[in-house]
Write a protein that holds these residues in place. Structure first.
Motif, PDB file in Angstrom:
ATOM      1  N   ARG A   1       0.848  -1.196   0.000  1.00  0.00           N
ATOM      2  CA  ARG A   1       0.000   0.000   0.000  1.00  0.00           C
ATOM      3  C   ARG A   1       0.880   1.241   0.000  1.00  0.00           C
ATOM      4  O   ARG A   1       1.768   1.386   0.846  1.00  0.00           O
ATOM      5  N   VAL A   2       0.645   2.109  -0.979  1.00  0.00           N
ATOM      6  CA  VAL A   2       1.431   3.337  -1.076  1.00  0.00           C
ATOM      7  C   VAL A   2       1.064   4.234   0.102  1.00  0.00           C
ATOM      8  O   VAL A   2      -0.110   4.511   0.353  1.00  0.00           O
ATOM      9  N   ARG A   3       2.078   4.667   0.828  1.00  0.00           N
ATOM     10  CA  ARG A   3       1.839   5.465   2.034  1.00  0.00           C
ATOM     11  C   ARG A   3       1.282   6.848   1.688  1.00  0.00           C
ATOM     12  O   ARG A   3       1.447   7.345   0.572  1.00  0.00           O
ATOM     13  N   ALA A   4       0.631   7.440   2.674  1.00  0.00           N
ATOM     14  CA  ALA A   4       0.046   8.772   2.500  1.00  0.00           C
ATOM     15  C   ALA A   4       1.108   9.753   2.009  1.00  0.00           C
ATOM     16  O   ALA A   4       2.225   9.785   2.535  1.00  0.00           O
TER      17      ALA A   4
ATOM     18  N   GLY B   1       2.828   9.606  -0.416  1.00  0.00           N
ATOM     19  CA  GLY B   1       3.969   8.950  -1.047  1.00  0.00           C
ATOM     20  C   GLY B   1       3.824   8.859  -2.555  1.00  0.00           C
ATOM     21  O   GLY B   1       2.735   9.041  -3.113  1.00  0.00           O
ATOM     22  N   ARG B   2       4.938   8.587  -3.198  1.00  0.00           N
ATOM     23  CA  ARG B   2       4.970   8.370  -4.648  1.00  0.00           C
ATOM     24  C   ARG B   2       5.858   7.173  -4.912  1.00  0.00           C
ATOM     25  O   ARG B   2       6.910   7.016  -4.298  1.00  0.00           O
ATOM     26  N   VAL B   3       5.424   6.332  -5.829  1.00  0.00           N
ATOM     27  CA  VAL B   3       6.158   5.112  -6.152  1.00  0.00           C
ATOM     28  C   VAL B   3       6.422   5.081  -7.651  1.00  0.00           C
ATOM     29  O   VAL B   3       5.510   5.289  -8.461  1.00  0.00           O
ATOM     30  N   ARG B   4       7.661   4.832  -8.003  1.00  0.00           N
ATOM     31  CA  ARG B   4       8.026   4.732  -9.417  1.00  0.00           C
ATOM     32  C   ARG B   4       7.910   3.288  -9.880  1.00  0.00           C
ATOM     33  O   ARG B   4       8.394   2.365  -9.216  1.00  0.00           O
TER      34      ARG B   4
ATOM     35  N   VAL C   1       4.421   6.644 -12.552  1.00  0.00           N
ATOM     36  CA  VAL C   1       4.549   7.036 -11.151  1.00  0.00           C
ATOM     37  C   VAL C   1       3.173   6.926 -10.507  1.00  0.00           C
ATOM     38  O   VAL C   1       2.182   7.434 -11.042  1.00  0.00           O
ATOM     39  N   LEU C   2       3.114   6.249  -9.364  1.00  0.00           N
ATOM     40  CA  LEU C   2       1.854   6.076  -8.651  1.00  0.00           C
ATOM     41  C   LEU C   2       1.831   6.961  -7.410  1.00  0.00           C
ATOM     42  O   LEU C   2       2.839   7.114  -6.718  1.00  0.00           O
ATOM     43  N   ARG C   3       0.661   7.507  -7.108  1.00  0.00           N
ATOM     44  CA  ARG C   3       0.447   8.223  -5.863  1.00  0.00           C
ATOM     45  C   ARG C   3      -0.355   7.335  -4.912  1.00  0.00           C
ATOM     46  O   ARG C   3      -0.655   6.182  -5.242  1.00  0.00           O
TER      47      ARG C   3
ATOM     48  N   ARG D   1      10.438  -0.834  -6.294  1.00  0.00           N
ATOM     49  CA  ARG D   1      11.316  -1.181  -5.182  1.00  0.00           C
ATOM     50  C   ARG D   1      10.497  -1.179  -3.886  1.00  0.00           C
ATOM     51  O   ARG D   1       9.767  -0.230  -3.618  1.00  0.00           O
ATOM     52  N   VAL D   2      10.618  -2.246  -3.126  1.00  0.00           N
ATOM     53  CA  VAL D   2       9.919  -2.340  -1.843  1.00  0.00           C
ATOM     54  C   VAL D   2      10.745  -1.582  -0.804  1.00  0.00           C
ATOM     55  O   VAL D   2      11.774  -2.077  -0.324  1.00  0.00           O
ATOM     56  N   ASP D   3      10.305  -0.369  -0.495  1.00  0.00           N
ATOM     57  CA  ASP D   3      11.062   0.478   0.436  1.00  0.00           C
ATOM     58  C   ASP D   3      10.093   1.187   1.366  1.00  0.00           C
ATOM     59  O   ASP D   3       8.946   0.763   1.531  1.00  0.00           O
ATOM     60  N   GLY D   4      10.527   2.273   1.959  1.00  0.00           N
ATOM     61  CA  GLY D   4       9.711   2.982   2.930  1.00  0.00           C
ATOM     62  C   GLY D   4       8.512   3.692   2.361  1.00  0.00           C
ATOM     63  O   GLY D   4       7.674   4.193   3.117  1.00  0.00           O
TER      64      GLY D   4
END
Length: 235
Positions: A43-46, A48-51, A63-65, A101-104
């Motif tokens: 789950r993308v954190r509040a 946050g942005r994920v590439r 890019v996901l929000r 990438r599975v990160d913070g």
């Protein structure tokens, strides 16, 4: 003169149901069930942005929000792992797979729910912890607009009337587009499991690709099936 064989006293007591050890020895326990490992969700954190990358460490393709285009929390089902990288089915890419990438920036969760659709049988099974809970009849894509197969996920739970009466009460949006819409189709390209205002057609091959279920089935799934639930569609 023959002597009658005598049984040991302890055995006589056991046969008579009077053995004091019988109360101390518990009945054999049923074998423990070994459920399948839960599916990993990210789950993308509040804020946050994920590439999303074409491959681990490769070029960025999206890019996901933390919210989807319909306003739901962005939750991604992991389809494969490679070190610190996870492969997902991306709705923003029309259902094509990508890597992140599975990160913070993401929070890990797990689910034991799964939807399994069989196009030939025109059925949709709801599975939890390896157990079949429901086997619903569904309409599938017409020959000119077949339902696509593959591994996807539920991305959003939506009210049907918001998008038109033909969607019935409810919509479970999926993480893929319909690659073969019928000629002249002007509706949404996103695949979904949804209700219908013509329930007599459930069980037929009549749709533009989506799976149509009865209202009672859709309402049950809306209450129990969460965003991020993996979906397998097979023929």
């Amino acid at each position: 003169m023959r002597h009658r064989a005598t049984l040991p006293a302890a055995l006589l007591l056991l046969l008579a149901g009077l053995c004091p050890l019988a109360a101390a020895v518990p009945a054999a326990a049923a074998p423990a069930r070994d459920p399948a490992a839960p599916t990993l969700l990210l789950r993308v954190r509040a804020h946050g942005r994920v590439r999303l990358h074409h491959r681990p460490g490769g070029r960025v393709v999206a890019v996901l929000r933390n919210r989807t285009e319909f306003g739901s929390h962005t939750v991604l089902t992991v389809l494969a792992r490679r070190g610190s990288w996870a492969q997902v089915s991306a709705a923003v890419l029309g259902g094509r797979r990508a890597w992140l990438r599975v990160d913070g920036h993401v929070a890990r969760r797990g689910t034991r729910w799964e939807l399994r659709a069989d196009i030939s049988a025109r059925s949709l099974q709801v599975v939890h912890d390896g157990r079949l809970l429901h086997d619903y009849r569904v309409a599938v894509g017409a020959p000119i607009s077949p339902t696509p197969t593959g591994r996807f996920q539920v991305t959003d739970k939506l009210r049907g009337p918001r998008f038109g009466t033909s969607y019935g009460c409810c919509i479970l949006a999926l993480s893929t587009d319909q690659p073969h819409p019928p000629p002249g189709w002007t509706g949404m390209a996103r695949m979904a499991v949804h209700g219908t205002n013509a329930e007599r057609t459930v069980g037929g091959a009549v749709s533009a690709g989506c799976l149509h279920a009865h209202a009672a089935a859709m309402r049950w799934m809306m209450r129990h099936v969460a965003v991020g639930t993996p979906v397998v569609i097979a023929r």
